[in-house]
Scaffold this motif. Structure first.
Motif, PDB file in Angstrom:
ATOM      1  N   ALA A   1      25.056  -3.681  -1.561  1.00 46.08           N
ATOM      2  CA  ALA A   1      24.356  -2.614  -2.270  1.00 46.08           C
ATOM      3  C   ALA A   1      22.929  -3.039  -2.601  1.00 46.08           C
ATOM      4  N   GLN A   2      22.800  -4.270  -3.077  1.00 47.21           N
ATOM      5  CA  GLN A   2      21.467  -4.773  -3.429  1.00 47.21           C
ATOM      6  C   GLN A   2      20.553  -4.789  -2.209  1.00 47.21           C
ATOM      7  N   GLN A   3      21.117  -5.318  -1.103  1.00 48.11           N
ATOM      8  CA  GLN A   3      20.312  -5.420   0.114  1.00 48.11           C
ATOM      9  C   GLN A   3      19.784  -4.052   0.507  1.00 48.11           C
ATOM     10  N   GLU A   4      20.676  -3.081   0.443  1.00 46.50           N
ATOM     11  CA  GLU A   4      20.283  -1.764   0.925  1.00 46.50           C
ATOM     12  C   GLU A   4      19.207  -1.125   0.072  1.00 46.50           C
ATOM     13  N   SER A   5      19.233  -1.414  -1.217  1.00 47.98           N
ATOM     14  CA  SER A   5      18.253  -0.754  -2.062  1.00 47.98           C
ATOM     15  C   SER A   5      16.938  -1.530  -2.126  1.00 47.98           C
ATOM     16  N   VAL A   6      16.964  -2.827  -1.844  1.00 48.68           N
ATOM     17  CA  VAL A   6      15.764  -3.627  -2.058  1.00 48.68           C
ATOM     18  C   VAL A   6      15.049  -3.983  -0.763  1.00 48.68           C
ATOM     19  N   GLN A   7      15.833  -4.369   0.238  1.00 49.33           N
ATOM     20  CA  GLN A   7      15.228  -4.923   1.447  1.00 49.33           C
ATOM     21  C   GLN A   7      14.422  -3.880   2.214  1.00 49.33           C
ATOM     22  N   SER A   8      13.135  -4.174   2.407  1.00 47.73           N
ATOM     23  CA  SER A   8      12.275  -3.276   3.163  1.00 47.73           C
ATOM     24  C   SER A   8      11.933  -3.936   4.493  1.00 47.73           C
ATOM     25  N   ASP A   9      11.561  -3.126   5.484  1.00 52.12           N
ATOM     26  CA  ASP A   9      11.192  -3.675   6.785  1.00 52.12           C
ATOM     27  C   ASP A   9       9.722  -4.064   6.838  1.00 52.12           C
ATOM     28  N   ILE A  10       9.024  -3.868   5.739  1.00 51.73           N
ATOM     29  CA  ILE A  10       7.591  -4.122   5.775  1.00 51.73           C
ATOM     30  C   ILE A  10       7.302  -5.553   5.318  1.00 51.73           C
ATOM     31  N   PRO A  11       6.711  -6.364   6.196  1.00 49.92           N
ATOM     32  CA  PRO A  11       6.380  -7.734   5.785  1.00 49.92           C
ATOM     33  C   PRO A  11       5.249  -7.737   4.752  1.00 49.92           C
ATOM     34  N   HIS A  12       5.152  -8.807   3.996  1.00 48.38           N
ATOM     35  CA  HIS A  12       4.096  -8.903   2.974  1.00 48.38           C
ATOM     36  C   HIS A  12       2.846  -9.511   3.590  1.00 48.38           C
ATOM     37  N   VAL A  13       1.835  -8.679   3.774  1.00 48.92           N
ATOM     38  CA  VAL A  13       0.583  -9.167   4.354  1.00 48.92           C
ATOM     39  C   VAL A  13      -0.548  -8.680   3.463  1.00 48.92           C
ATOM     40  N   MET A  14      -1.543  -9.532   3.242  1.00 40.78           N
ATOM     41  CA  MET A  14      -2.692  -9.119   2.437  1.00 40.78           C
ATOM     42  C   MET A  14      -3.720  -8.437   3.329  1.00 40.78           C
ATOM     43  N   ILE A  15      -3.910  -7.139   3.104  1.00 43.94           N
ATOM     44  CA  ILE A  15      -4.986  -6.444   3.809  1.00 43.94           C
ATOM     45  C   ILE A  15      -5.916  -5.879   2.735  1.00 43.94           C
ATOM     46  N   ARG A  16      -6.672  -4.840   3.008  1.00 42.59           N
ATOM     47  CA  ARG A  16      -7.605  -4.327   2.001  1.00 42.59           C
ATOM     48  C   ARG A  16      -7.516  -2.812   1.877  1.00 42.59           C
ATOM     49  N   ASN A  17      -7.920  -2.323   0.707  1.00 48.26           N
ATOM     50  CA  ASN A  17      -8.034  -0.875   0.564  1.00 48.26           C
ATOM     51  C   ASN A  17      -9.462  -0.465   0.922  1.00 48.26           C
ATOM     52  N   LEU A  18      -9.762   0.830   0.796  1.00 44.91           N
ATOM     53  CA  LEU A  18     -11.085   1.311   1.221  1.00 44.91           C
ATOM     54  C   LEU A  18     -12.226   0.760   0.375  1.00 44.91           C
ATOM     55  N   ASN A  19     -11.904   0.259  -0.852  1.00 47.48           N
ATOM     56  CA  ASN A  19     -12.941  -0.364  -1.680  1.00 47.48           C
ATOM     57  C   ASN A  19     -13.161  -1.826  -1.316  1.00 47.48           C
ATOM     58  N   GLY A  20     -12.420  -2.315  -0.321  1.00 46.56           N
ATOM     59  CA  GLY A  20     -12.569  -3.705   0.085  1.00 46.56           C
ATOM     60  C   GLY A  20     -11.724  -4.657  -0.746  1.00 46.56           C
ATOM     61  N   GLN A  21     -10.907  -4.120  -1.667  1.00 50.86           N
ATOM     62  CA  GLN A  21     -10.075  -4.989  -2.497  1.00 50.86           C
ATOM     63  C   GLN A  21      -8.794  -5.349  -1.777  1.00 50.86           C
ATOM     64  N   GLN A  22      -8.251  -6.539  -2.099  1.00 50.12           N
ATOM     65  CA  GLN A  22      -7.022  -6.978  -1.451  1.00 50.12           C
ATOM     66  C   GLN A  22      -5.873  -6.046  -1.808  1.00 50.12           C
ATOM     67  N   PHE A  23      -5.029  -5.810  -0.801  1.00 49.94           N
ATOM     68  CA  PHE A  23      -3.904  -4.904  -0.961  1.00 49.94           C
ATOM     69  C   PHE A  23      -2.704  -5.556  -0.300  1.00 49.94           C
ATOM     70  N   ASN A  24      -1.623  -5.727  -1.060  1.00 49.40           N
ATOM     71  CA  ASN A  24      -0.414  -6.321  -0.516  1.00 49.40           C
ATOM     72  C   ASN A  24       0.430  -5.223   0.131  1.00 49.40           C
ATOM     73  N   THR A  25       0.778  -5.406   1.403  1.00 48.33           N
ATOM     74  CA  THR A  25       1.520  -4.356   2.107  1.00 48.33           C
ATOM     75  C   THR A  25       2.916  -4.135   1.508  1.00 48.33           C
ATOM     76  N   ALA A  26       3.345  -5.054   0.626  1.00 50.47           N
ATOM     77  CA  ALA A  26       4.598  -4.819  -0.094  1.00 50.47           C
ATOM     78  C   ALA A  26       4.473  -3.577  -0.979  1.00 50.47           C
ATOM     79  N   ASP A  27       3.221  -3.207  -1.291  1.00 53.05           N
ATOM     80  CA  ASP A  27       2.988  -2.031  -2.137  1.00 53.05           C
ATOM     81  C   ASP A  27       2.978  -0.728  -1.348  1.00 53.05           C
ATOM     82  N   ILE A  28       3.361  -0.766  -0.090  1.00 54.61           N
ATOM     83  CA  ILE A  28       3.525   0.464   0.675  1.00 54.61           C
ATOM     84  C   ILE A  28       4.892   1.040   0.290  1.00 54.61           C
ATOM     85  N   THR A  29       4.880   1.860  -0.752  1.00 53.67           N
ATOM     86  CA  THR A  29       6.114   2.433  -1.281  1.00 53.67           C
ATOM     87  C   THR A  29       5.847   3.883  -1.668  1.00 53.67           C
TER      88      THR A  29
END
Lengths: 548, 169
Positions: free
Chosen positions: B19-47
């Motif tokens: 149950a935990q796995q199904e609700s928590v595990q995402s297929d998106i790896p954690h990579v630091m990219i940037r938002n349009l303001n040039g600030q760092q954005f963790n792809t884990a925040d794609i939710t």
């Protein structure tokens, strides 16, 4: 009983539960046939009737751990790729551990500091470019708003393994500060400020019989990004100490590169101005190489990357030995319902860029400019030469007329110093006018027909061209295309060739298969800052790509 | 009696883990990219609060990508109202054109989230070969479907799938 308990523990930690594997594969194959009309004889093919490039990439991740492997095979490389690609084997192998505070990678990795002016390791499959670092990388985020990166390694050079002194070693450090995150009163400020600083050094033994060459060459860069409301300013300055190499004729001058951009944008309107100055900025991990490899620095060209075959016929490539350039772009959306905007609105884009050589002055009365073993030349920060490398003015209008019809029209005026950019010494610069129309007719919700008509007018190089392309698509799976490029204005009557092709493709989920029959005109393909000359060819091309 | 109890514990533990796995595990790896303001954005925040998501890789120089995003933008408000879908458009423009992305996106008036992946780190981690490449994710970040290339009208099939993910048909 203890064994059963052990089973419980094992189940709880079963790696399969939260492991993930993803991957991708691609095969590009070309079958060549002689075609006397475009000068491809049996001796040009020289027995190499087939070229195949392919790769497979697999990433395994579980919790904080991830690892990957990449296999490549170029047997033999397709036309236009460096012969040194020929080979097969494991190109990348890496393992990484990552928490929110620290990330450590061992093996092959890619990295970019700032804009890449002093360090960029990247890969462009279509160009056969890969300068990945083989070594270790640490990314450290001790507090919110501060990122420190450290890397060291050697760069990929086709299939040649690194051995002591066969090429240089690269080391680098980068720190980035997000002031709004670091300083709490600024957190809610509408002005966002980031600062960054980096240092890179390469080591390569000096075995030169004549010159006393620096074995450690350092490069430094500082950057600043400010965003305030609708304005954004980005600037980076980099400096490199003396780095005599075959590409700068072994001069001992320091180098620098500056890249700045200022933009303003709001809904329906965006404008940007970019400026660049580059002086003696080749920075490779082997001072003896002239091939398109082993670059540590990446100096981006700042001009529009064109997407159509004739507007993209003469693409610019950065001149790291020296250039001064600018680019201006305006995007405007005529609103829906306005007189000119029509029912659906109309997009207009205006773009201008120009790049000149820098002006070089002799260091004294007795030394020639760029004489090897000297400081080479003097060039003040604003010393620009009259010599134009490249100029591009283009206007694009993009309009939807109804739910079924839309069109893009574009005009481009081009100046292209082919002698400098493509090394065709003695050739006159190409001055060209290009016009195109790209019309789409959506027949049904899933079927559409697209027609592309292009014309290029020039008195230089190969003269005038006309091109037409007709594409039929059935979304989301099928496409069929026929096209012709006709070099009707070639001053050499025997070379007024047609380059016709027919293609079809099938896409399902992430799998795509495309097949092209016909002729390919000689050209230059550029992605990012790197270009590859594609020779004329005739035959069948096949691409298969998939991922999971 | 005792072994049965242990079996029960095993069963409960395994179920809880699944149950935990199904609700928590995402297929998106954690990579630091940037938002349009040039600030760092963790792809884990794609939710998206348990609602479906579209993740689309694109670049300014890629015509079919721009057509696809224009098509998304045309329907975005309507799609959002019906399914709550959120679109993330990840630009892989490198430093040659990263600075041009923000004025371009604003000039176009695109309403969705735009992220910058200037050295293709996120693209590589997701094993994306060619662009446009569009992934459909469920509310837990699990990849339900992905597609390479864009042809006129492909957005309708994408939306049908999004409705399915949202449980609308």
């Amino acid at each position: 009983m203890p064994s059963i308990l052990f089973y419980v523990v094992l189940t709880a930690q079963n790696p399969i539960d939260n492991a993930r594997i993803n991957g991708s594969f691609q095969i590009d194959a070309q079958f060549y046939q002689p075609d006397e009309g475009i000068g491809i004889t049996d001796s040009v093919i020289a027995g190499r009737k087939v070229g195949i490039n392919g790769y497979g990439n697999i990433i395994y991740s579980q919790g904080n751990f991830s690892g990957g492997i990449r296999y490549e095979a170029y047997l033999g490389p397709i036309a236009g790729f460096d012969a040194q690609h020929e080979g097969n084997g494991i190109a990348n192998l890496w393992a990484s551990y990552q928490t929110s505070m620290i990330e450590i990678t061992a093996g092959n990795f890619y990295e970019q500091f700032g804009n890449g002016l002093i360090l960029r390791a990247y890969e462009e499959w279509a160009l056969g470019y890969d300068n990945s670092l083989n070594g270790m990388r640490i990314v450290f985020r001790p507090i919110s708003g501060l990122t420190i990166k450290g890397v060291y390694g050697t760069q990929r050079f086709y299939w040649q393994k690194f051995e002591r002194n066969n090429r240089g070693i690269v080391r680098g450090l980068d720190a980035e500060f997000d002031l709004n995150e670091l300083i709490s009163p600024l957190q809610s400020s509408g002005t966002r400020v980031q600062l960054g600083a980096s240092a890179v050094s390469k080591y390569q033994r000096d075995a030169d019989p004549i010159f006393n060459l620096p074995e450690n060459v350092g490069a430094f860069a500082g950057r600043l990004n400010i965003t305030k409301g609708k304005f954004s300013l980005m600037t980076e300055y980099s400096h490199k100490i003396n780095d005599p190499s075959i590409l700068n004729n072994f001069i001992y001058k320091d180098g620098h590169a500056v890249l700045s951009s200022l933009s303003y944008s709001e809904r329906g309107f965006g404008v940007i101005l970019q400026l660049k100055r580059v002086d003696n900025m080749y920075y490779k991990s082997d001072r003896g190489t002239t091939s398109n490899a082993l670059d540590i620095s990446f100096i981006p060209p700042i001009n529009r990357t064109h997407s159509y075959s004739l507007t993209g016929k003469y693409p610019y490539a950065t001149q790291p030995n020296g250039e001064m350039g600018m680019q201006f772009q305006l995007n405007y959306r005529l609103p829906r319902g306005s007189k000119l905007g029509g029912q659906y609105g109309t997009n207009i884009a205006i773009n201008f860029s120009q790049v000149n050589d820098i002006k070089r002055n002799p260091i004294n009365d007795t030394t020639e400019i760029n004489q090897d073993g000297t400081l080479g030349y003097k060039s003040g920060f604003f010393d620009m030469s009259d010599h134009i490398f490249f100029r591009d003015f283009n206007v694009e209008i993009d309009k939807r007329f109804s739910t079924k019809w839309k069109a893009v029209i574009q005009y481009m005026n081009l100046y292209y110093d082919i002698a400098t950019i493509e090394g065709k010494t003695g050739y006159e610069p190409v001055k060209a006018n290009i016009a195109l129309a790209d019309i789409t007719w959506r027949m049904t919700s899933r079927k559409s027909i697209r027609l592309e008509l292009q014309s290029l007018f020039t008195s230089q190089d190969k003269g005038d061209w006309a091109a037409a392309m007709l594409e039929y698509t059935i979304a989301p799976r099928w496409f069929f295309t026929i096209s012709d490029q006709y070099n009707y204005g070639n001053p050499d009557k025997d070379s007024q060739n047609h380059y016709y092709t027919a293609s079809l493709g099938y896409t399902r989920e992430a799998t795509r298969l495309a097949l092209t029959f016909g002729r390919q005109a000689e050209g230059v393909v550029c992605v990012g800052g790197v270009c590859r000359v594609v020779p004329a060819s005739s035959g069948i091309m096949f691409t298969l790509t998939t991922n999971f | 009696m005792k072994p049965n109890l242990i079996l029960l514990i095993i069963l409960i533990t395994s179920l809880r883990i699944v149950a935990q796995q199904e609700s928590v595990q995402s297929d998106i790896p954690h990579v630091m990219i940037r938002n349009l303001n040039g600030q760092q954005f963790n792809t884990a925040d794609i939710t998206n609060d348990g609602k479906p998501m579209i993740l689309s890789f694109w670049a300014i120089w890629c015509k079919p990508c721009l057509k696809e995003l224009d098509a998304f933008n045309e329907h975005y408000l309507e799609w959002q109202e019906e399914t709550g879908v959120r679109i993330f458009a990840v630009s892989i423009d490198d430093s040659r054109s990263t600075a041009r992305v923000a004025p371009y996106v604003n000039g176009k008036g695109w309403e969705f989230d735009v992220l910058l992946d200037a050295n293709s780190d996120f693209k590589r981690a997701m094993n994306v070969n060619l662009i446009p490449h569009t992934l459909l994710l469920d509310g837990n970040g699990k990849i339900v479907s992905q597609h390479t290339s864009y042809f006129e009208g492909a957005e309708f099939e994408i939306y049908e799938k999004i409705k399915k993910i949202a449980g609308l048909n």
